[in-house]
Write an enzyme that holds these catalytic residues in place. Structure first.
Site, PDB file in Angstrom:
ATOM      1  N   SER A 111       0.811  -1.213   0.000  1.00  0.00           N
ATOM      2  CA  SER A 111       0.000   0.000   0.000  1.00  0.00           C
ATOM      3  C   SER A 111       0.846   1.265   0.000  1.00  0.00           C
ATOM      4  CB  SER A 111      -0.952  -0.045   1.194  1.00  0.00           C
ATOM      5  OG  SER A 111      -1.850   1.040   1.138  1.00  0.00           O
ATOM      6  N   HIS A 112       0.755   2.021   1.072  1.00  0.00           N
ATOM      7  CA  HIS A 112       1.397   3.337   1.154  1.00  0.00           C
ATOM      8  C   HIS A 112       2.806   3.261   1.742  1.00  0.00           C
ATOM      9  CE1 HIS A 112      -0.864   2.069   4.578  1.00  0.00           C
ATOM     10  NE2 HIS A 112      -0.012   2.731   5.336  1.00  0.00           N
ATOM     11  N   ASP A 275      -2.338   6.527  -3.371  1.00  0.00           N
ATOM     12  CA  ASP A 275      -1.189   5.878  -2.732  1.00  0.00           C
ATOM     13  C   ASP A 275      -0.563   4.796  -3.606  1.00  0.00           C
ATOM     14  OD1 ASP A 275      -3.235   4.016  -2.513  1.00  0.00           O
ATOM     15  OD2 ASP A 275      -2.401   3.168  -0.670  1.00  0.00           O
ATOM     16  N   ASP A 277      -0.860   1.586  -4.059  1.00  0.00           N
ATOM     17  CA  ASP A 277      -1.682   0.613  -4.782  1.00  0.00           C
ATOM     18  C   ASP A 277      -3.014   1.193  -5.239  1.00  0.00           C
ATOM     19  OD1 ASP A 277      -2.490   0.802  -2.124  1.00  0.00           O
ATOM     20  OD2 ASP A 277      -3.367  -1.206  -2.139  1.00  0.00           O
ATOM     21  N   ASP A 279      -5.614   2.674  -3.673  1.00  0.00           N
ATOM     22  CA  ASP A 279      -6.901   2.616  -2.963  1.00  0.00           C
ATOM     23  C   ASP A 279      -7.151   3.817  -2.061  1.00  0.00           C
ATOM     24  OD1 ASP A 279      -5.022   1.819  -1.117  1.00  0.00           O
ATOM     25  OD2 ASP A 279      -6.053  -0.026  -0.532  1.00  0.00           O
ATOM     26  N   ARG A 280      -6.100   4.611  -1.779  1.00  0.00           N
ATOM     27  CA  ARG A 280      -6.316   5.781  -0.923  1.00  0.00           C
ATOM     28  C   ARG A 280      -6.486   7.045  -1.755  1.00  0.00           C
ATOM     29  NH1 ARG A 280      -2.716   5.458   4.545  1.00  0.00           N
ATOM     30  NH2 ARG A 280      -3.396   3.362   5.092  1.00  0.00           N
ATOM     31  N   LYS A 374     -11.324  -0.040  -0.919  1.00  0.00           N
ATOM     32  CA  LYS A 374     -11.424   1.400  -1.062  1.00  0.00           C
ATOM     33  C   LYS A 374     -10.821   1.775  -2.409  1.00  0.00           C
ATOM     34  CE  LYS A 374      -7.421   2.013   1.949  1.00  0.00           C
ATOM     35  NZ  LYS A 374      -7.259   1.081   3.054  1.00  0.00           N
TER      36      LYS A 374
HETATM   37  C1  G1P Z   1      -3.951   1.459   8.181  1.00  0.00           C
HETATM   38  C2  G1P Z   1      -5.149   2.361   8.342  1.00  0.00           C
HETATM   39  C3  G1P Z   1      -6.410   1.592   8.050  1.00  0.00           C
HETATM   40  C4  G1P Z   1      -6.337   0.990   6.655  1.00  0.00           C
HETATM   41  C5  G1P Z   1      -5.065   0.163   6.520  1.00  0.00           C
HETATM   42  C6  G1P Z   1      -4.872  -0.335   5.100  1.00  0.00           C
HETATM   43  O1  G1P Z   1      -4.040   0.378   9.083  1.00  0.00           O
HETATM   44  O2  G1P Z   1      -5.194   2.926   9.631  1.00  0.00           O
HETATM   45  O3  G1P Z   1      -7.526   2.444   8.177  1.00  0.00           O
HETATM   46  O4  G1P Z   1      -7.446   0.180   6.397  1.00  0.00           O
HETATM   47  O5  G1P Z   1      -3.934   0.956   6.863  1.00  0.00           O
HETATM   48  O6  G1P Z   1      -4.766   0.705   4.176  1.00  0.00           O
HETATM   49  P1  G1P Z   1      -3.253   0.346  10.492  1.00  0.00           P
HETATM   50  O7  G1P Z   1      -1.811   0.591  10.182  1.00  0.00           O
HETATM   51  O8  G1P Z   1      -3.822   1.490  11.291  1.00  0.00           O
HETATM   52  O9  G1P Z   1      -3.556  -0.996  11.090  1.00  0.00           O
HETATM   53 ZN    ZN Z   2      -3.281   1.371  -0.291  1.00  0.00          ZN
END
Ligand code: G1P
Ligand code: ZN
Length: 541
Positions: A111-112, A275, A277, A279-280, A374
């Site tokens: 992801s990010h 982000d 991938d 989704d954000r 998302k």
């Molecule tokens: C974080 C975000 C959460 C999101 C997840 C995946 O998870 O807080 O809302 O769904 O990334 O993108 P966390 O690191 O808080 O467990």
């Molecule tokens: Zn992501």
């Protein structure tokens, strides 16, 4: 086909969103293979199974895709659908699973989190509804990974997946598809592309920052080619294995170039970023930041202006730490608002059962029943559609929303890479105090309840415990402590703080200022500085 003896790795337990580790961890012999075998065992696919495979293009994506295809073939998967060059954004993968009625999908992404040889890699399994595997499946994956003695892999050369086409790998047909086409077609069914095109032709200026991550090709196709935004609207559009050295997280800290431009002298009317991938999303107006919690509420309040949602919403769901702004819209619309644990996997059942249409998280995540993830670009298009329909600035749309519903001041403070033992002890220290808090005064407000959030899934009856410590005040304000389930080094402590302000005369404060008494109370209550050695957060949102 080869059967390879192996021994379990003790750290292969999926977190909030799959298994995320440093690239070096995934590069250990058998590490990826073990986890993929655990997924394939837990998935218990039928004999004619179809699997979607793709990732965000980060470092190690290319190698991992080939291993996954070879293992899928060796485990009897009949048909694999792969994004060209191994690329699929997370929402596009979710859509493809649904569109092609696949049995599931394997998505490669952290992801990010940053990428590159020293960055992070990740892998997660999505089920047939297109959404992340629910907890009962991830629990089986973890169990299998902990007891594995062998994995199966097809001995074959790497497949040429750089071109669209079909290949045979053992008994499996591999179909390489364009990653963008089906997703872009879906967006055209949901939004008024004609109205957005007119908006973009009317002098309205926008910027989309793809952060050298997966959404570049999607945003170019949809915003520049199909909607006619000028070339160059999408910046950092080329996906790079290390995201150009950046941190592909669309927030005020990591998307700083975009933020600078949007708060600069000649700011565009609309700015957005996505982000790693895809989704954000982060949404900005000229010199104006839209908090993700507000964004969810505003999309809900304006949904009937958008063709795909013109019939109205069945309900809304938000993760527990997300602000209560959406609850107020749901109440006004006379629809249900569900509060779920953090992570998109908890929305799947509600979406499948038709109980909710829109979902959101404070962590820059918004989505709907169009997929089971998302969706960053979807949120951007939703905003553009609203702006095209209302012909008002982002700031005005938000301010009018606050006037009507009141403002939920909101912030999240992240403390990254805190010593894991100290972080757990801090959470315990807060937990121990919770029983005595109701009725006492903190930050000049009376504590109403204090608990560790548990969620009873109304569809399948499953219960998830320990989802974050809540302190809820009589005024509606909340303080929440939670440990991240996606970090890969030490522990990340998240402090979420919210207050409610109905009076429009008091809607102009900086969120940090408005929330300062609650933030101070949270720091004191948790003995934060002494326990962590940290005096300020890594990221403030
Ligand atoms: C974080 C975000 C959460 C999101 C997840 C995946 O998870 O807080 O809302 O769904 O990334 O993108 P966390 O690191 O808080 O467990
Ligand atoms: Zn992501």
């Amino acid at each position: 086909m080869r059967v390879v003896p192996t021994t379990p790795f003790l750290d292969q337990r999926p977190g909030t969103s799959g298994l995320r580790k440093r690239v070096g961890v995934f590069q250990q012999p058998h590490y990826l293979e073990n986890f993929v075998q655990a997924i394939l065992d837990a998935a218990a696919l039928p004999s004619d199974a179809t699997l979607v495979v793709g990732g965000d293009g980060r470092y190690h994506n290319r190698e991992a895709i080939q291993v996954i295809l070879q293992m899928a073939a060796a485990n009897g998967v009949r048909h694999a659908i792969v994004g060209q060059n191994g690329i699929l954004s997370t929402p596009a993968a979710s859509h493809l699973i649904r569109l092609r009625k696949a049995n599931g999908g394997i998505i490669l992404s952290a992801s990010h989190n940053p990428g590159g040889p020293d960055g992070d890699f990740g892998i997660k399994y999505n089920v047939a509804n297109g959404g992340p595997a629910p907890e009962n499946v991830t629990a089986v994956i973890a169990e299998r990974a902990a007891s594995l003695t062998e994995y199966r892999i097809e001995d074959s050369a790497d497949l040429p997946i750089g071109d669209v086409g079909t290949h045979q790998l053992g008994g499996m047909r591999v179909e390489v598809v364009d990653p963008v086409t089906d997703y872009a077609a879906l967006m055209e069914t949901l939004f008024d592309f004609g109205a957005i095109r007119q908006l973009l032709a009317s002098g309205f200026r926008m910027r989309f920052d793809a952060m050298h991550a997966v959404t570049g090709p999607y945003a170019r196709e949809i915003l520049e080619r199909r909607l006619g935004a000028p070339a160059g609207t999408v910046v950092r559009a080329e996906p790079l294995p290390d995201f150009g050295g950046g941190h592909p997280d669309p927030n005020l800290t990591y998307a700083h170039d975009l933020v600078e431009e949007m708060f600069g002298a000649n700011a565009p009317d609309f700015g957005a970023a996505s982000d790693g991938d895809g989704d954000r999303n982060m949404v900005l107006g000229a010199r104006f930041f839209v908090s993700p919690s507000d964004s969810l509420a505003i999309l809900a309040a304006n949904a009937t202006r958008v063709p795909g949602y013109a019939a109205g919403l069945a309900g809304i769901a938000r993760s527990m730490p997300t602000s209560g702004a959406a609850d107020r819209v749901a109440a006004a619309l006379g629809i249900a608002c569900f509060e779920t644990p953090t992570g998109w996997k908890f929305f799947g059942n509600l979406l499948d059962a038709g109980r909710v249409t829109l979902c959101g998280e404070e962590s820059f995540g918004t989505g709907s029943n169009h997929v089971r993830e998302k969706d960053g670009l979807w949120a951007v298009l939703f905003w553009l559609n609203i702006l095209a329909a209302r012909r008002e600035s982002v700031e005005l749309v938000v301010r009018e929303h606050w006037q009507r519903f009141g403002r939920n001041y909101y912030t999240r403070h992240d403390y990254e890479e805190v010593d894991a033992i100290a972080a757990r002890a801090l959470i315990e220290h807060v937990r121990e105090q919770q029983a005595a808090l109701p009725g006492t005064t903190l930050a000049g407000d009376i504590v109403q309840t204090a608990d560790d959030f548990s969620y009873l899934d109304p569809i399948d009856g499953s219960v998830s415990h320990h989802q974050g410590l809540r302190i809820v005040f009589a005024s509606g304000a909340r303080i929440i402590f939670r440990l991240s389930g996606t970090g890969t080094a030490g522990a990340t402590i998240r402090l979420y703080v919210e207050s409610y302000e109905p009076d429009p005369a008091r809607h102009d404060l900086d969120a940090q200022v408005a929330l300062a008494p609650y933030i101070e109370a949270a720091m004191a209550l948790s003995d934060f500085v002494a326990r962590t050695g940290r005096t300020s957060p890594t990221v403030i949102t």
